[in-house]
Motif scaffolding. Structure first.
Motif, PDB file in Angstrom:
ATOM      1  N   LEU A 188       0.819  -1.210   0.000  1.00 38.55           N
ATOM      2  CA  LEU A 188       0.000   0.000   0.000  1.00 38.55           C
ATOM      3  C   LEU A 188       0.856   1.264   0.000  1.00 38.55           C
ATOM      4  O   LEU A 188       0.410   2.319  -0.450  1.00 38.55           O
ATOM      5  CB  LEU A 188      -0.923   0.019   1.216  1.00 38.55           C
ATOM      6  CG  LEU A 188      -2.179  -0.856   1.156  1.00 38.55           C
ATOM      7  CD1 LEU A 188      -2.854  -0.889   2.522  1.00 38.55           C
ATOM      8  CD2 LEU A 188      -3.140  -0.333   0.101  1.00 38.55           C
ATOM      9  N   GLY A 189       2.080   1.142   0.510  1.00 36.78           N
ATOM     10  CA  GLY A 189       2.973   2.293   0.551  1.00 36.78           C
ATOM     11  C   GLY A 189       3.951   2.345  -0.600  1.00 36.78           C
ATOM     12  O   GLY A 189       4.875   3.159  -0.586  1.00 36.78           O
ATOM     13  N   HIS A 202      -2.924   9.542   3.956  1.00 35.03           N
ATOM     14  CA  HIS A 202      -3.688   8.574   3.167  1.00 35.03           C
ATOM     15  C   HIS A 202      -3.200   7.151   3.439  1.00 35.03           C
ATOM     16  O   HIS A 202      -4.009   6.214   3.543  1.00 35.03           O
ATOM     17  CB  HIS A 202      -3.567   8.891   1.675  1.00 35.03           C
ATOM     18  CG  HIS A 202      -4.226   7.876   0.793  1.00 35.03           C
ATOM     19  ND1 HIS A 202      -5.599   7.744   0.695  1.00 35.03           N
ATOM     20  CD2 HIS A 202      -3.698   6.914  -0.030  1.00 35.03           C
ATOM     21  CE1 HIS A 202      -5.889   6.759  -0.138  1.00 35.03           C
ATOM     22  NE2 HIS A 202      -4.756   6.246  -0.589  1.00 35.03           N
ATOM     23  N   TYR A 203      -1.876   6.995   3.549  1.00 32.71           N
ATOM     24  CA  TYR A 203      -1.325   5.666   3.824  1.00 32.71           C
ATOM     25  C   TYR A 203      -1.737   5.201   5.215  1.00 32.71           C
ATOM     26  O   TYR A 203      -2.141   4.045   5.398  1.00 32.71           O
ATOM     27  CB  TYR A 203       0.198   5.689   3.709  1.00 32.71           C
ATOM     28  CG  TYR A 203       0.837   4.355   4.024  1.00 32.71           C
ATOM     29  CD1 TYR A 203       0.691   3.267   3.161  1.00 32.71           C
ATOM     30  CD2 TYR A 203       1.578   4.185   5.187  1.00 32.71           C
ATOM     31  CE1 TYR A 203       1.270   2.044   3.453  1.00 32.71           C
ATOM     32  CE2 TYR A 203       2.166   2.960   5.485  1.00 32.71           C
ATOM     33  CZ  TYR A 203       2.007   1.887   4.613  1.00 32.71           C
ATOM     34  OH  TYR A 203       2.576   0.675   4.911  1.00 32.71           O
ATOM     35  N   PHE A 253       9.066   2.950  -2.199  1.00 36.01           N
ATOM     36  CA  PHE A 253       8.089   2.949  -1.113  1.00 36.01           C
ATOM     37  C   PHE A 253       7.780   4.371  -0.648  1.00 36.01           C
ATOM     38  O   PHE A 253       7.459   4.607   0.518  1.00 36.01           O
ATOM     39  CB  PHE A 253       8.606   2.111   0.067  1.00 36.01           C
ATOM     40  CG  PHE A 253       8.722   0.650  -0.252  1.00 36.01           C
ATOM     41  CD1 PHE A 253       7.611  -0.171  -0.214  1.00 36.01           C
ATOM     42  CD2 PHE A 253       9.939   0.106  -0.617  1.00 36.01           C
ATOM     43  CE1 PHE A 253       7.709  -1.512  -0.515  1.00 36.01           C
ATOM     44  CE2 PHE A 253      10.051  -1.239  -0.926  1.00 36.01           C
ATOM     45  CZ  PHE A 253       8.928  -2.056  -0.875  1.00 36.01           C
ATOM     46  N   SER A 254       7.877   5.323  -1.574  1.00 33.72           N
ATOM     47  CA  SER A 254       7.647   6.717  -1.217  1.00 33.72           C
ATOM     48  C   SER A 254       6.189   6.990  -0.878  1.00 33.72           C
ATOM     49  O   SER A 254       5.869   8.072  -0.380  1.00 33.72           O
ATOM     50  CB  SER A 254       8.110   7.633  -2.365  1.00 33.72           C
ATOM     51  OG  SER A 254       7.420   7.318  -3.568  1.00 33.72           O
ATOM     52  N   GLY A 255       5.303   6.039  -1.139  1.00 35.61           N
ATOM     53  CA  GLY A 255       3.907   6.229  -0.755  1.00 35.61           C
ATOM     54  C   GLY A 255       3.694   6.255   0.736  1.00 35.61           C
ATOM     55  O   GLY A 255       2.640   6.668   1.220  1.00 35.61           O
ATOM     56  N   ASN A 284      13.095   6.887  -2.109  1.00 37.48           N
ATOM     57  CA  ASN A 284      13.031   5.458  -1.790  1.00 37.48           C
ATOM     58  C   ASN A 284      13.653   5.131  -0.437  1.00 37.48           C
ATOM     59  O   ASN A 284      14.673   5.669  -0.054  1.00 37.48           O
ATOM     60  CB  ASN A 284      13.771   4.644  -2.856  1.00 37.48           C
ATOM     61  CG  ASN A 284      13.139   4.815  -4.212  1.00 37.48           C
ATOM     62  OD1 ASN A 284      12.068   5.389  -4.332  1.00 37.48           O
ATOM     63  ND2 ASN A 284      13.814   4.314  -5.225  1.00 37.48           N
ATOM     64  N   LYS A 285      12.996   4.191   0.254  1.00 40.22           N
ATOM     65  CA  LYS A 285      13.553   3.606   1.469  1.00 40.22           C
ATOM     66  C   LYS A 285      13.798   2.133   1.164  1.00 40.22           C
ATOM     67  O   LYS A 285      12.935   1.449   0.641  1.00 40.22           O
ATOM     68  CB  LYS A 285      12.583   3.732   2.644  1.00 40.22           C
ATOM     69  CG  LYS A 285      12.080   5.151   2.892  1.00 40.22           C
ATOM     70  CD  LYS A 285      13.205   6.114   3.176  1.00 40.22           C
ATOM     71  CE  LYS A 285      12.678   7.525   3.375  1.00 40.22           C
ATOM     72  NZ  LYS A 285      13.719   8.545   3.305  1.00 40.22           N
TER      73      LYS A 285
END
Length: 367
Positions: free
Chosen positions: A89-90, A152-153, A342-344, A350-351
């Motif tokens: 989701l992220g 949102h996440y 995973f920037s969401g 990015n992580k």
């Protein structure tokens, strides 16, 4: 600050337990007679869209673990698949698709939104209260206080996965590790302890899943009929002296001549059961190779009630798997590299997922 690391953690004490309610059809006899051509039917629960895929994922993961390190194997496919789906989701679209397809989902047949609704339905079903057993599944996200997660996440993981987010100070890695371990220990009533290995100050996030299962056998073993020590054969040449539980009871049972194995189903009180498979001597690899969803369905249809003189060892299992070494072998390679996005989760660059440990602890089969 050094590179940012994203940890993924799965913990649990659930072994070969399967909730019957996940397969049971509605009892149409309770609906009363219906006029011809106007039969009413309950819509299929959303979890049925995903449980076949989770079963296939579980068997793929089992075979990889068995090939990598033969011996006792203990893991929760619900925990691992749920945690990875929550993580997706992220992720941005490409990375999210890689995760869900790596789990085995066909995104053309089952859209991403339906997958997440399926997990929501599954977790809701598992959490339904029962006076006869206790099953608790939880997800938690620990974020460094320097991060600003996207609302949102946070809303999505809470609505779909019941996951709660907590702010933590990862620069004080010792204190934060203790706090996360204490949180999981409390959620599992003291049964899962020291689940999180040490991590560096570069860590910015930990995603934790825990699962707790406790139930009594439908036909309890008497402690007075448990022999102090009996021989349990590990292989043709090795035996151990272990406490052996004993009873004479009716259980569903079969012998599969084609696969050369004995299959035994033992029920818990409530809607749960354990499936035990005992290969004939020298047939372990043959049985493992044949483990498919179709095999499980066949066994379920052929199991018949039988009066058994059952001897079952008491056991306690714990273990740790570094899933970052295992997941790439079953199609989840790209979520562990620098290209995964995973920037969401926070909107930042990015992580990287640096480690995916899975720590499992179980007390014993019990009485």
């Amino acid at each position: 600050m050094g590179p940012a690391w994203l940890w993924l953690l799965g913990t649990g004490i659930l072994a070969s337990v399967h909730c019957q309610s996940l397969l049971a059809h509605g009892d149409k006899s309770l609906q009363g007679p219906q006029p011809p051509g106007h039969q009413l039917s309950e819509p299929a629960p959303a979890y049925r869209r995903i449980t076949p895929t989770i079963t296939k994922f579980a068997l793929r993961l089992y075979k990889e673990l068995a090939a990598d390190d033969p011996g006792n194997i203990f893991f929760s496919p619900v925990s691992i698949s749920t945690t990875l789906a929550l993580l997706s989701l992220g992720a941005q679209a490409d990375t999210s698709a890689l995760i869900l397809e790596g789990l085995g989902f066909n995104l053309t047949e089952t859209p991403e939104a339906n997958i997440h609704q399926g997990f929501r339905s599954l977790l809701h079903t598992l959490a339904l209260p029962s006076p006869k057993l206790e099953l608790k599944v939880g997800n938690s996200l620990f974020l460094d206080k320097r991060l600003k997660p996207r609302q949102h996440y946070l809303d999505s993981i809470k609505e779909l996965y019941g996951a709660f987010a907590f702010s933590a100070n990862f620069t004080d890695s010792v204190t934060t590790r203790r706090q996360i371990n204490d949180y999981v220990r409390r959620q599992t009533y003291g049964q899962v302890v020291d689940c999180l290995p040490e991590f560096s100050q570069d860590t910015l996030m930990v995603l934790a899943n825990y699962i707790f299962f406790k139930a009594k056998w439908k036909h309890p073993f008497s402690r007075y009929q448990t022999q102090k020590q009996e021989s349990f054969f590990v292989d043709d040449r090795t035996s151990l002296q272990v406490p052996m539980m004993h009873q004479k009871e009716m259980h569903r049972f079969l012998y599969d001549q084609e696969l050369a194995c004995t299959v035994l189903q033992i029920e818990y009180r409530g809607n749960a059961l354990a499936l035990l498979v005992l290969p004939d001597p020298g047939k372990m690899k043959q049985v493992e190779a044949a483990l498919q969803p179709e095999t499980l369905r066949k066994w379920g249809q052929l199991l018949l009630p039988s009066l058994l003189d059952l001897h079952l060892p008491r056991l306690s299992i714990s273990g740790t798997y570094n899933l970052e070494d295992i997941l790439p072998q079953i199609g989840l390679t790209d979520i562990l590299n620098l290209e995964a996005d995973f920037s969401g989760v926070t909107g930042q660059l990015n992580k990287t997922i640096s480690r995916v440990p899975s720590i499992l602890q179980d007390r014993n089969t019990g009485f």
